[in-house]
Design a protein around this motif. Structure first.
Motif, mmCIF file in Angstrom:
data_model
loop_
_atom_site.group_PDB
_atom_site.id
_atom_site.type_symbol
_atom_site.label_atom_id
_atom_site.label_comp_id
_atom_site.label_asym_id
_atom_site.label_seq_id
_atom_site.Cartn_x
_atom_site.Cartn_y
_atom_site.Cartn_z
ATOM 1 N N PHE A 199 0.779 -1.244 0.149
ATOM 2 C CA PHE A 199 0.075 0.109 -0.078
ATOM 3 C C PHE A 199 0.648 1.381 -0.052
ATOM 4 O O PHE A 199 0.451 2.431 -0.392
ATOM 5 C CB PHE A 199 -0.910 0.210 1.219
ATOM 6 C CG PHE A 199 -2.088 -0.616 1.186
ATOM 7 C CD1 PHE A 199 -2.941 -0.778 -0.236
ATOM 8 C CD2 PHE A 199 -2.762 -1.567 2.010
ATOM 9 C CE1 PHE A 199 -3.884 -1.532 -0.235
ATOM 10 C CE2 PHE A 199 -3.874 -2.157 2.053
ATOM 11 C CZ PHE A 199 -4.487 -2.105 0.774
ATOM 12 N N LYS A 254 2.752 3.956 -4.896
ATOM 13 C CA LYS A 254 1.768 4.304 -5.670
ATOM 14 C C LYS A 254 1.510 3.574 -6.880
ATOM 15 O O LYS A 254 1.608 4.230 -8.023
ATOM 16 C CB LYS A 254 1.904 5.828 -5.921
ATOM 17 C CG LYS A 254 0.377 6.536 -6.215
ATOM 18 C CD LYS A 254 0.263 7.934 -5.904
ATOM 19 C CE LYS A 254 -1.220 8.269 -6.187
ATOM 20 N NZ LYS A 254 -1.530 9.660 -5.699
ATOM 21 N N PRO A 293 -0.280 0.409 -8.947
ATOM 22 C CA PRO A 293 -1.448 -0.264 -9.270
ATOM 23 C C PRO A 293 -1.242 -1.539 -8.878
ATOM 24 O O PRO A 293 -2.190 -2.238 -8.381
ATOM 25 C CB PRO A 293 -1.949 0.080 -10.423
ATOM 26 C CG PRO A 293 -0.784 0.799 -11.323
ATOM 27 C CD PRO A 293 -0.150 1.355 -10.268
ATOM 28 N N HIS A 317 -0.903 -2.342 -5.278
ATOM 29 C CA HIS A 317 -2.091 -2.355 -4.759
ATOM 30 C C HIS A 317 -2.947 -3.371 -4.898
ATOM 31 O O HIS A 317 -3.723 -3.968 -3.808
ATOM 32 C CB HIS A 317 -2.633 -1.084 -5.214
ATOM 33 C CG HIS A 317 -2.542 0.291 -4.274
ATOM 34 N ND1 HIS A 317 -3.391 0.554 -3.365
ATOM 35 C CD2 HIS A 317 -1.268 1.000 -4.103
ATOM 36 C CE1 HIS A 317 -2.994 1.605 -2.738
ATOM 37 N NE2 HIS A 317 -1.758 1.784 -3.026
ATOM 38 N N ASN A 348 -4.119 -5.712 -1.662
ATOM 39 C CA ASN A 348 -5.522 -5.974 -1.324
ATOM 40 C C ASN A 348 -5.844 -7.425 -1.362
ATOM 41 O O ASN A 348 -6.581 -7.919 -0.477
ATOM 42 C CB ASN A 348 -6.560 -5.158 -2.457
ATOM 43 C CG ASN A 348 -6.901 -3.867 -2.099
ATOM 44 O OD1 ASN A 348 -7.140 -3.620 -0.771
ATOM 45 N ND2 ASN A 348 -6.507 -2.971 -2.822
ATOM 46 N N ARG A 371 -4.181 3.681 3.406
ATOM 47 C CA ARG A 371 -4.377 4.596 2.651
ATOM 48 C C ARG A 371 -3.758 5.836 3.232
ATOM 49 O O ARG A 371 -3.252 6.732 2.437
ATOM 50 C CB ARG A 371 -5.953 5.059 3.019
ATOM 51 C CG ARG A 371 -6.985 4.077 2.528
ATOM 52 C CD ARG A 371 -7.097 4.242 1.073
ATOM 53 N NE ARG A 371 -6.283 3.579 0.169
ATOM 54 C CZ ARG A 371 -5.885 3.540 -0.967
ATOM 55 N NH1 ARG A 371 -6.324 4.724 -1.563
ATOM 56 N NH2 ARG A 371 -5.107 2.539 -1.653
ATOM 57 N N LEU A 410 -5.874 5.700 -6.896
ATOM 58 C CA LEU A 410 -5.908 4.144 -6.274
ATOM 59 C C LEU A 410 -6.899 4.131 -5.101
ATOM 60 O O LEU A 410 -7.378 5.393 -4.718
ATOM 61 C CB LEU A 410 -4.636 3.948 -5.753
ATOM 62 C CG LEU A 410 -3.456 3.663 -6.751
ATOM 63 C CD1 LEU A 410 -1.921 3.781 -6.056
ATOM 64 C CD2 LEU A 410 -3.797 2.585 -7.613
ATOM 65 N N GLY A 411 -7.391 3.014 -5.029
ATOM 66 C CA GLY A 411 -8.649 3.219 -3.842
ATOM 67 C C GLY A 411 -8.571 1.816 -3.202
ATOM 68 O O GLY A 411 -7.963 0.922 -3.646
ATOM 69 N N GLY A 412 -9.300 1.734 -1.980
ATOM 70 C CA GLY A 412 -9.393 0.499 -1.367
ATOM 71 C C GLY A 412 -10.711 -0.380 -1.619
ATOM 72 O O GLY A 412 -11.387 0.431 -2.433
ATOM 73 N N PHE A 413 -10.663 -1.536 -1.447
ATOM 74 C CA PHE A 413 -11.850 -2.294 -1.683
ATOM 75 C C PHE A 413 -12.940 -2.146 -0.234
ATOM 76 O O PHE A 413 -12.099 -2.375 0.776
ATOM 77 C CB PHE A 413 -11.431 -3.673 -1.778
ATOM 78 C CG PHE A 413 -10.897 -3.703 -3.346
ATOM 79 C CD1 PHE A 413 -11.247 -3.418 -4.450
ATOM 80 C CD2 PHE A 413 -9.918 -4.877 -3.247
ATOM 81 C CE1 PHE A 413 -10.740 -3.441 -5.621
ATOM 82 C CE2 PHE A 413 -9.155 -4.883 -4.623
ATOM 83 C CZ PHE A 413 -9.744 -4.164 -5.711
#
Lengths: 288, 651
Positions: A107, A110, A112, A115, A119, B475, B614-617
């Protein structure tokens, strides 16, 4: 006594990565043979490791390397807890912290790819952590203590009463070894992809640290599996090695599945196995 | 001495509140609040050093005053219900006022309980939590409300009114944990409900008033149960003596008859602790300014609920009621943790986490072994510190980015490194070893074997906990600051409470051995008269089974070595190595970045420059409120019905 224990821990800390690296070398060789390839030499992981160490320190984020150190240190700490036959529940929590460090490492960039990997790694934690915690509770129900030393004191192997959880732990091993069908956050071998999930943005010495942590991790996991048969311990170690070989076999006959499928499978089959197991122990022993 | 200290703990906040209400000058008000805070903190420490005592005020008919104020509060609720046309508020005000009138005028109850206040070790622990953390939050609120009104562009300041209710809250909470007379306890209980109504509705928006009304009617159902329990105890157990908390928990009443009132009182505790299905009032309370949330969640209000359930633990020990309480609490722990995963608003994540942890504490009370009671007390303390800190952080962040959304906190480390650092430590302290919350969770899991179903909920919930905290932390830390960037400057009113709580996490966490030995063990023994159940070395936490015959060791938690590991793992690399700027490279984007290392733009379709997002789920599909709430609430209501059913059947 203290010095002897200290030396023993030291021996394990030095020996674990060597054995772990060798195991991964064997992994690559056997996998190659299964796929009709010749495969690299057994000590290829060490070549890779030192090659990576010799490279320049490159990072894509200022916090990334902190988390990879955290991953390594907490992995080693978990192993020390195992070797010192300490509290199993706490060991699981420490292993969880190591996993969290890896996720945060992903995380913190930056990127993708990192990320996505992070996740998914988080979902992997969600999938395996309950099984390990249930194992801790089952061990308590069986032995009346969370201490690993207590497991060693029992004559009857845990496997006899805890075999449903043993099955559950086997797929935790698949998730943790990043093998198909659970090579979701990143895979152990480069399968189709070269950009590799949560580890995408690690390079050079930091990537070497990641490998080092993985070597400790495999020893830790096999150590946990060998707890199922501690008297005599060599039977447990054989079981662990058999489990390791089984993973290679599973890896080569299955295809990668999705994250959701993994979590659902783990939370249904794994939990049911665990719950039945614990219920059985309570039924035979009664709640004290 | 005792009466002065009691007066300071309970009445000083009231007096200070009225003073603040009268003073309209910002600086004078600050001086009053800070002075009150210092006195309260010092007083609580002195009380703790002094040890337990009992006290009955004399020279004035306090009972009459309390009765009058009781009616005043309830009539105010009637007024609120009528003016807002909120029939639930009205109905549940009536269900309190009518039984109360019946109790006083038709039964002609004359309640005389001596001693009126019993300050035991548990009450001392609670008063320290309330006075220290609550006071720090009041100090934080001084500047926060100033900024809040400036940002909202409010002309006529209402800060005095806000601080009045905030400070008053502390006095009511102190009274609540000291009170031995159930009727007085009920009064303090109502005062905290009133304070929370006033604070939640402070901003006067439609949403705020609506949510405040919901808090009132939900807590009023609890208040109703409280009065019914009082009447039942008074009628069946022979008058005043049955309304003494000490005689209830000391076995002074017939336990076979007592199950129903105890179940009712536990229901009351559940409403105040926002256990499922009552979680919506605490979530609704998020509309209030952040110091309110900090206060409600960490040291006051919800802690009153768990305090009551915990205090009653010995009465329902060994009954089915106890098992149901354990399962209901554990279920809330699980369901609230699952819901927290789907939340994208920082404060809602914190709220669900509070509900979850309160569930854990209540489950510990329900498991009802000396070990689990010790875990519950530890969790109350650690949760108050960490959650107080996190809400203050959320408030500080909100006043830096003017948003509560976790996605907007992306890269906060670059804008506000100090706040991010403190928030990061706060988050880590909620769920990872070696911090106190995990220590409490560890003891709870070790104790949970008594109720296997609760243990399974614990396992699932603690895993979900990892997921939502890690997501948030990820984040926050995404973009890291330039090394040259200095820490941002925070107002003293912000930084003093933040730093104090941050240091508190480490001091209490690392010193938990001696603290337990000297202080908390006595509190555990006050709840259950257990033997020495937990032996604690200076740096090791060793759990030993209750039976003295067999000193079997249950588990081992080496506190100091674990802190050492934490320092070696995270702090040393951060301090010693540090990445030099020339070693920073852009991330892997197939070379589609538009600039250098720090760019967050890339070439999207048709070579258009696009901001990188970018984002969290949040897993809305599986864990969203719409999906989970119907099931979770149905199960929770079922558990509540079974809980009260246990009481009815036992008659």
């Amino acid at each position: 006594m203290m010095i002897k224990q200290f030396l023993f821990v030291l021996l394990i800390l030095v020996g674990a990565p060597i054995v772990g690296g060798l195991l991964f070398g064997i992994d690559r060789k056997i996998t190659a043979r299964m796929q009709g390839r010749y495969g690299p030499p057994f000590i290829q992981p060490f070549y890779d490791f030192f090659k990576l160490l010799g490279k320049e320190h490159i990072a894509v984020s200022r916090m990334q390397f902190v988390w990879i150190y955290g991953y390594l240190v907490f992995m080693i700490a978990s192993l020390v807890f195992l070797v010192m036959k300490s509290d199993f529940l706490l060991l699981v929590f420490l292993l969880g912290f190591a996993g969290v460090c890896l996720v945060l490492g992903g995380f913190s960039t930056k990127s993708p790819y990192a990320h996505f990997g992070a996740n998914r790694e988080l979902m992997q934690i969600l999938a395996y952590e309950p099984v390990l915690l249930l194992l801790a509770i089952a061990i308590y129900a069986q032995n009346g203590s969370f201490l690993i030393s207590e497991i060693f004191r029992q004559d009857k192997p845990l496997l006899f009463t805890l075999w449903p959880l043993f099955l559950a732990v086997l797929y935790v091993l698949t998730i943790k070894m990043r093998k198909s069908p659970f090579d979701i956050s990143t895979c152990h071998h480069g399968h189709q992809e070269i950009v590799k999930g949560v580890t995408t943005e690690y390079s050079g010495p930091y990537f070497a640290l990641y490998h080092l942590a993985e070597w400790y991790e495999i020893i830790l996991l096999l150590g946990i599996i060998s707890l199922f048969w501690t008297n005599p311990l060599w039977v447990g170690i054989l079981i662990a090695l058999a489990a390791f070989l089984l993973e290679l076999f599973i890896d080569n006959i299955t295809a990668r599945m999705t994250v959701g499928w993994m979590v659902r499978l783990s939370w249904s089959v794994g939990l049911i196995l665990g719950i039945i197991n614990i219920a059985y122990i309570y039924y035979t022993k009664g709640v004290s | 001495m005792a009466d002065q200290m009691m007066a300071i703990a309970v009445l000083l906040p009231v007096a200070a509140g009225f003073l603040v209400l009268a003073v309209r000058n910002y600086y004078a008000r600050n001086v009053i609040v800070i002075a009150t805070a210092i006195v309260l903190i010092a007083n609580s420490i002195l009380l703790a050093l002094r040890g337990p005592f009992t006290y009955t005020p004399s020279g004035f008919d306090w009972g009459l005053l309390i009765t009058i104020l009781d009616y005043a509060i309830l009539i105010f609720y009637l007024y609120v219900g009528i003016t807002l046309r909120n029939w639930l508020v009205l109905i549940f005000a009536l269900t309190q006022i009518l039984p109360l009138a019946y109790f006083e005028f038709i039964m002609k109850a004359h309640v005389e309980v001596a001693p009126a206040f019993v300050v035991d070790h548990l009450a001392l622990v609670m008063t320290m939590v309330i006075s220290i953390i609550g006071s720090l939050i009041c100090i934080f609120a001084l500047r926060y409300m100033y900024d809040h009104e400036h940002h909202a562009g409010i002309e006529k300041s209402r800060q005095s009114r806000f601080l009045f209710w905030l400070v008053l809250f502390l006095g009511a909470m102190n009274g609540l944990v000291f009170a031995n007379n159930l009727v007085w306890l009920y009064f303090f209980w109502e005062v905290t409900t009133l304070c929370s109504f006033q604070l939640i509705s402070h901003d006067r928006t439609k949403e705020a008033i609506h949510n405040a009304a919901r808090a009132v009617w939900m807590n009023s159902t609890g208040g109703t149960a409280f009065i019914l329990a009082i009447i039942y105890l008074y009628a069946t157990q022979g008058g005043s003596s049955a309304l003494s908390m000490q005689s209830i928990i000391g076995g002074g009443i017939q336990s076979s008859i007592a199950v129903l009132p105890i179940a009712l009182l536990c229901y009351t505790g559940f409403t105040k602790a926002a256990q499922m299905p009552f979680q919506s009032w605490l979530l609704g309370a998020m509309v209030a300014p952040t110091p309110v949330s900090a206060l409600l969640h960490s040291s006051t209000m919800v802690k009153a609920g768990v305090y009551l359930v915990l205090r009653l633990a010995p009465v329902y020990a060994g009954t089915y009621l106890s098992v149901i309480i354990a399962i209901a609490g554990a279920f809330t722990f699980f369901a609230a943790s699952a819901l927290a995963v789907s939340q994208s608003t920082g404060k809602r994540v914190l709220a669900y986490s509070t509900i979850a942890n309160l569930g854990l504490i209540i489950a510990c009370a329900g498991i009802n072994t000396p070990l689990s009671i010790a875990a519950a007390i530890l969790l109350i303390i650690f949760h108050a510190i960490s959650k107080g800190l996190l809400f203050l952080c959320a408030g500080t962040i909100e006043h830096q980015i003017w948003s509560r959304d976790i996605e907007d906190m992306e890269g906060l480390a670059a804008k506000a490194p100090l706040t991010t650092l403190i928030t990061g430590v706060g988050i880590l302290s909620m769920f990872l070893p070696p911090f106190g919350m995990l220590l409490g969770k560890w003891i709870a899991l070790e104790a949970a074997y008594m109720v296997p179903l609760a243990a399974i909920f614990f396992v699932l919930a603690s895993t979900l906990t990892i997921v939502f905290w890690t997501k948030w932390l990820g984040r926050l830390l995404q973009v890291l600051p330039k090394i040259e960037r200095p820490f941002e400057k925070l107002s003293l009113s912000y930084s003093v409470p933040l730093w104090t709580l941050l240091i508190g996490i480490f001091v209490v966490g690392m010193g938990i051995g001696p603290i337990y030995q000297n202080f908390l063990r006595a509190a555990t023994n006050d709840v259950v008269s257990g033997n020495q159940i937990i032996a604690l070395g200076l740096n090791n936490l060793i759990l030993i089974t209750p039976s003295f015959m067999q000193r079997e060791i249950l588990g081992l938690f080496p506190v100091w070595p674990l802190y050492l590991i934490l320092i070696v793992a995270l702090l040393l690399p951060l301090m010693l190595i540090g990445v030099k700027p020339k070693e920073l490279r852009p991330v892997y984007m197939c070379g589609e970045q538009t600039g250098g290392t720090d760019t967050d733009e890339w070439l999207a379709e048709a070579d258009r420059k696009t901001k990188f997002q970018l984002g969290g789920f949040y897993y809305q599909g599986t864990l969203g409120e719409k999906r989970v709430n119907p099931w979770a609430n149905a199960i929770a209501i079922l558990l509540l019905v079974i809980m009260l059913g246990c009481g009815v059947i036992a008659i």
